[in-house]
Design an enzyme around this catalytic site. Structure first.
Site, PDB file in Angstrom:
ATOM      1  N   LYS A 114      -2.408   1.346 -13.972  1.00 38.65           N
ATOM      2  CA  LYS A 114      -2.814   2.726 -13.280  1.00 38.65           C
ATOM      3  C   LYS A 114      -4.291   2.096 -12.870  1.00 38.65           C
ATOM      4  CE  LYS A 114      -3.681   7.363 -13.660  1.00 38.65           C
ATOM      5  NZ  LYS A 114      -3.835   8.793 -14.363  1.00 38.65           N
ATOM      6  N   LYS A 144       0.934   2.378 -10.262  1.00 39.07           N
ATOM      7  CA  LYS A 144       0.412   3.472  -9.839  1.00 39.07           C
ATOM      8  C   LYS A 144      -0.971   3.194  -9.272  1.00 39.07           C
ATOM      9  CE  LYS A 144      -1.184   7.969 -10.634  1.00 39.07           C
ATOM     10  NZ  LYS A 144      -1.622   8.943 -11.867  1.00 39.07           N
TER      11      LYS A 144
END
Ligand code: PBG
Length: 329
Positions: A196, A249
């Site tokens: 992330k 992500k």
């Protein structure tokens, strides 16, 4: 000109039947997850200004959305809670009667077949907007782990089928796994937001959840987007700690890393097409610049082609419809 050409790639593009027959990436609705915002209060369905077409629902109004998703064939939902009040320690995240906990109960009762995933993080619940406990101006890694484990447990107790830590503290997957196992939830999988990045593509989400950090940024815990080797480091660590599913992500600008993680681990992989990706497409479509449906299809297929098994997107319902209509498939 007498050109002898034995290899002609265009032969396989001659018509739609053949193109579909030789298609390399096949997608279907069973891989879709819809992220949804649930807000404290009653009788609320309010549009999120930065995310046209997306709403915050109070628990008593969420059912209509769940049914709509389920009818469209979207199998999973990921819930984000927006509490009435926030504090230093994010206590709303692990309150037994917290907004997201009540939302899980409601979802389980109203739409039991819809698979329920809990985003585990403190940032929607802390007054300072950071994803963990503060010690001075720093986010205290080890002190936060206990609260994340409590949050995950409270979601499982409320009816979450899976938990998804998005905080980026070191060691949180192991801490959550241990706690879930101790409390009798060994069968609840963990989908780790392993890779992330500290990304400006989350801007509209922070608006939606009121979770922008009050000072500083998230660069001391979310990843630096210049880094590729670090992506495998994070992914392999989370796999060792017991993650069942890994996530990359954002999705759109990170296809190389989706592929990288796909090739280096044997766990299922999710890609999260984040709020900024959604809002860019919406804004461009509203300005008459892009064809929304075609673009969202192309973005989704690119994530699957890169290696994603699960695709988390605010366009889940639209994508399900596109798959039904055979626009992609
Ligand atoms: C919570 C969390 C965020 C997102 C998912 N979980 C915000 C953030 O990290 O700032 C972003 C999702 C999106 O932009 O759609 N930590």
């Amino acid at each position: 000109m007498d050109l002898e050409m034995i290899r002609r790639p265009r032969r396989l593009r001659k018509n739609q039947v053949l193109r579909k027959m030789v298609r390399e990436t096949r997608v279907d609705k069973s891989s879709l997850v819809y992220p949804m915002f649930v807000i404290e209060g009653t009788n609320i369905k309010e549009e999120i200004p930065s995310m046209a077409g997306q709403f915050r629902y109070s628990v008593d109004r969420m059912e209509e959305k769940l049914i709509e998703l389920s009818d469209a064939g979207v199998p999973g939902v990921m819930l984000f809670g927006i509490p009435a009040s926030k504090d230093e320690v994010g206590s709303g995240a692990y309150a037994q009667d917290g907004v997201v906990q009540r939302a899980f109960c409601k979802a389980k009762e109203a739409c039991p077949d819809l698979y329920r995933i809990g985003d585990v993080c403190l940032c929607e619940y802390t007054s300072h907007g950071h994803c963990g406990l503060l010690r001075g101006q720093e986010v205290d890694n080890d002190g936060t782990l206990e609260l994340l484990a409590k949050t995950a447990l409270s979601q499982a107790q409320a009816g979450a089928d899976m938990v998804a830590p998005s905080d980026m503290m070191d060691g949180r997957v192991a801490a959550i796994r241990r706690r879930l196992d101790q409390e009798g939830y060994a069968d609840i999988p963990i989908m780790s937001y392993a890779v992330k990045f500290a990304s400006s593509f989350y801007g509209p989400f922070r608006d939606a959840a009121g979770s922008a950090p009050a000072f500083g940024d998230r660069k001391s815990y979310q990843m630096d987007y210049h880094n590729r080797r670090e992506a495998w480091k994070e992914a392999l660590l989370d796999a060792e700690e017991g993650a069942d599913i890994l996530m990359v992500k954002p999705a759109m600008a990170y296809g190389d890393l989706i592929r990288e993680i796909r090739d280096r681990t044997n766990l299922p992989l999710a890609a999260y097409s984040v709020s900024g990706e959604y809002s860019m497409v919406k804004a461009a479509a509203q300005a008459g610049i892009l064809d929304e449906t075609k673009v969202l299809c192309e973005m989704a297929v690119s994530a699957y082609r890169a290696g994603a098994d699960i695709y988390i997107t605010y366009f889940a319902k639209e994508l399900a419809e596109c798959m039904d209509r055979g626009i992609i498939g």
